[in-house]
Write a protein that holds these residues in place. Structure first.
Motif, PDB file in Angstrom:
ATOM      1  N   VAL A  96       0.678  -1.274  -0.129  1.00  0.00           N
ATOM      2  CA  VAL A  96      -0.103   0.091  -0.083  1.00  0.00           C
ATOM      3  C   VAL A  96       0.861   1.187   0.010  1.00  0.00           C
ATOM      4  CG1 VAL A  96      -1.712   1.420   1.271  1.00  0.00           C
ATOM      5  CG2 VAL A  96      -1.816  -1.223   1.207  1.00  0.00           C
ATOM      6  N   THR A  98       1.018   4.990   0.960  1.00  0.00           N
ATOM      7  CA  THR A  98       0.413   5.987   1.711  1.00  0.00           C
ATOM      8  C   THR A  98       1.132   7.402   1.693  1.00  0.00           C
ATOM      9  OG1 THR A  98       0.003   4.223   3.328  1.00  0.00           O
ATOM     10  CG2 THR A  98       0.058   6.481   4.138  1.00  0.00           C
ATOM     11  N   ASN A 225      -8.314   2.644   3.492  1.00  0.00           N
ATOM     12  CA  ASN A 225      -7.525   2.896   2.255  1.00  0.00           C
ATOM     13  C   ASN A 225      -5.841   3.109   2.313  1.00  0.00           C
ATOM     14  OD1 ASN A 225      -9.894   2.986   0.580  1.00  0.00           O
ATOM     15  ND2 ASN A 225     -10.219   5.283   1.171  1.00  0.00           N
ATOM     16  N   GLU A 227      -4.641   5.314   4.233  1.00  0.00           N
ATOM     17  CA  GLU A 227      -4.206   6.817   4.311  1.00  0.00           C
ATOM     18  C   GLU A 227      -4.173   7.111   5.951  1.00  0.00           C
ATOM     19  OE1 GLU A 227      -5.887   9.708   1.852  1.00  0.00           O
ATOM     20  OE2 GLU A 227      -5.837   8.502  -0.069  1.00  0.00           O
TER      21      GLU A 227
END
Length: 486
Positions: A96, A98, A225, A227
């Motif tokens: 992921v 970020t 997500n 974040e």
């Protein structure tokens, strides 16, 4: 009981040469250090995001060691660096990306390794869309290079910071300190190590090189997500990072290691242990202790540092030791190999400097004003005002400050003084706690707690701040200024 969401609602030649690589950035001269005050920023707009705990397999990712930055230029007296403050993406959760804010494009900023007696000059260029700056936390530096909250680098500008490094060896760190933005900027990644190596320590033969490892610990909160969620109750930051990774492992040899531990959380207290195994604490915020202190638990509040030596030769190859925060695993050390070891852990490290007689006694009380719609942080019943100096301090004076958590609502604080290291004399009228030992620049103040500290203001004159280092607290006013005069 305090509602946390309500609380959150509240050198010219070298510089000229080094600014050239920052295309499109304008240098800021020493005469321009007082930037216009920023518009007040209202905290509390959490939005619709809901925090989640990432599903990461424990100990599946190796803990990185932050890159050591090489100087861009060396002179006969100084090492000169350049670094850009910019947004980037970091792989904190495996797979992921970020969005974060960074020094030099790295979520844990590059490590600066300085030397006692040799100056460091760093040119920072700001490529964010907001003002930013840099405070060398624990650094003994002139006021123009301290990263005062109002001395900011505007977007598109660059600035030279000059660090003389006249202090003894220590684990320091650098982070953003732009007023009203410091909490969010540091939370989103504006932090890194600044290590001062000291020739006077060489004869001790403590672990060095690959066996001298800085470890930044901090808490964080993600949405679904991946974040970051900043505008939320800090208690919801339940994911812990070690050098920017979630529950990583770190392979070690069966020999001694020196670990430099930093709590870079905005608002968190770590209770660190190795499952009952012994750690030898050798240093605090400001450098070495007089002698190693055996410990099975280390208490480390926001912005505090501790250095430990762990001898993995005590454990057979294949052993695994887990560093935990209470019962929560943070980092696993895997003993993977044997290695020669010419380092040692001497019985005597470095005597603390003598305490001169104090001639001034002051009181500092940190609290919140909750009477209005928005909480306001206060020091001695007044919020931060950059136009006001609360204490006039004579250069060369030795003073005793009694620092008190004056809140009646059960909130912790940490106290940080810029410029000078201090000694903790007592806590709540009793002897200091183990985490108070040595030279300090930050001290934890639980609810109803107080400490007496003693400090000597050695040489620089000018304005410096002191404040709560729970950064959400300082950003809404829990900060004051002292002016040191000849």
């Amino acid at each position: 009981m305090l509602n946390r969401r309500r609380l959150l609602a509240a050198g010219a030649g070298v510089g000229g040469v080094m600014l050239l690589p920052f295309t499109g950035l304008t240098p800021v001269g020493a005469k321009d250090v007082k930037a216009p005050a920023q518009k007040p920023r209202r905290f509390g707009a959490r939005g619709t995001a809901t925090g989640v705990r990432p599903a990461v397999a424990p100990f599946s990712v190796r803990m990185p060691v932050p890159q050591v930055l090489e100087p861009a230029h060396r002179t006969s007296t100084a090492d000169v660096y350049k670094m850009v403050i910019k947004p980037a993406e970091a792989e904190i959760i495996p797979g992921v990306r970020t969005p974060v804010l960074t020094y030099g494009g790295q979520f844990v900023g590059p490590t600066i390794r300085a030397r006692t007696g040799r100056a460091v000059k760093i040119v920072y260029g700001n490529r964010l869309d907001t003002p930013a700056n840099v405070h060398l936390h624990g650094g003994h530096v002139p006021p123009v290079s301290d990263g005062h909250p109002m001395d900011v680098i505007q977007p598109g500008e660059a600035r030279l910071y000059d660090y003389p490094n006249t202090q003894q060896g220590a684990t320091l760190w650098y982070h953003d300190h732009s007023h009203q933005m410091e909490a969010e900027h540091v939370f989103r990644g504006l932090h890194g190590f600044y290590l001062i190596d000291d020739e006077a320590e060489k004869s001790l033969r403590l672990p060095t090189g690959a066996y001298d490892v800085p470890i930044m610990l901090r808490d964080i909160e993600f949405d679904a997500n991946g974040e970051l969620i900043f505008f939320d109750d800090p208690a919801n930051r339940t994911t812990i990072l070690a050098n920017g990774k979630i529950q990583p492992y770190f392979p070690v040899a069966a020999r001694k290691y020196r670990f430099r531990l930093l709590n870079a959380s905005n608002e968190h207290v770590f209770q660190l242990n190795l499952g009952g195994r012994e750690m030898m604490k050798i240093a605090s915020d400001g450098g070495l202790l007089p002698a190693p202190v055996p410990s099975t638990e280390l208490v480390l509040a926001s912005a505090e540092r501790a250095e430990i030596v762990v001898d993995f030769a005590r454990y057979p190859v294949g052993s695994q030791l887990v560093l935990s925060n209470g019962s929560t695993p943070i980092l696993r050390f895997d003993v993977t190999r044997t290695a020669s070891d010419d380092s040692r852990l001497p019985d005597v490290l470095r005597p603390l400097p003598a305490l001169p007689a104090a001639t001034v006694v002051r009181d500092v009380a940190m609290s919140f004003d909750l009477s209005g719609a928005i909480p306001v942080g206060m020091v001695n019943n007044r919020p931060f005002d950059p136009a006001r100096a609360d204490f006039q301090v004579k250069r060369g004076a030795t003073e005793i400050w009694r620092v008190t958590n004056a809140d009646t609502i059960g909130v912790d604080h940490t106290f940080h003084m810029h410029l000078e290291q201090f000694r903790v004399l007592d806590r709540n009228g009793a002897p200091p706690l183990p985490q108070d030992a040595g030279l300090k620049d930050t001290v934890h103040l639980p609810a109803n707690g107080s400490v007496r500290i003693q400090v000597t203001f050695t040489d620089y004159v000018g304005r410096y701040v002191y404040h709560c280092h729970y950064l959400e607290h300082s950003s809404i006013g829990m900060m004051a200024q002292m002016e040191i005069t000849p």
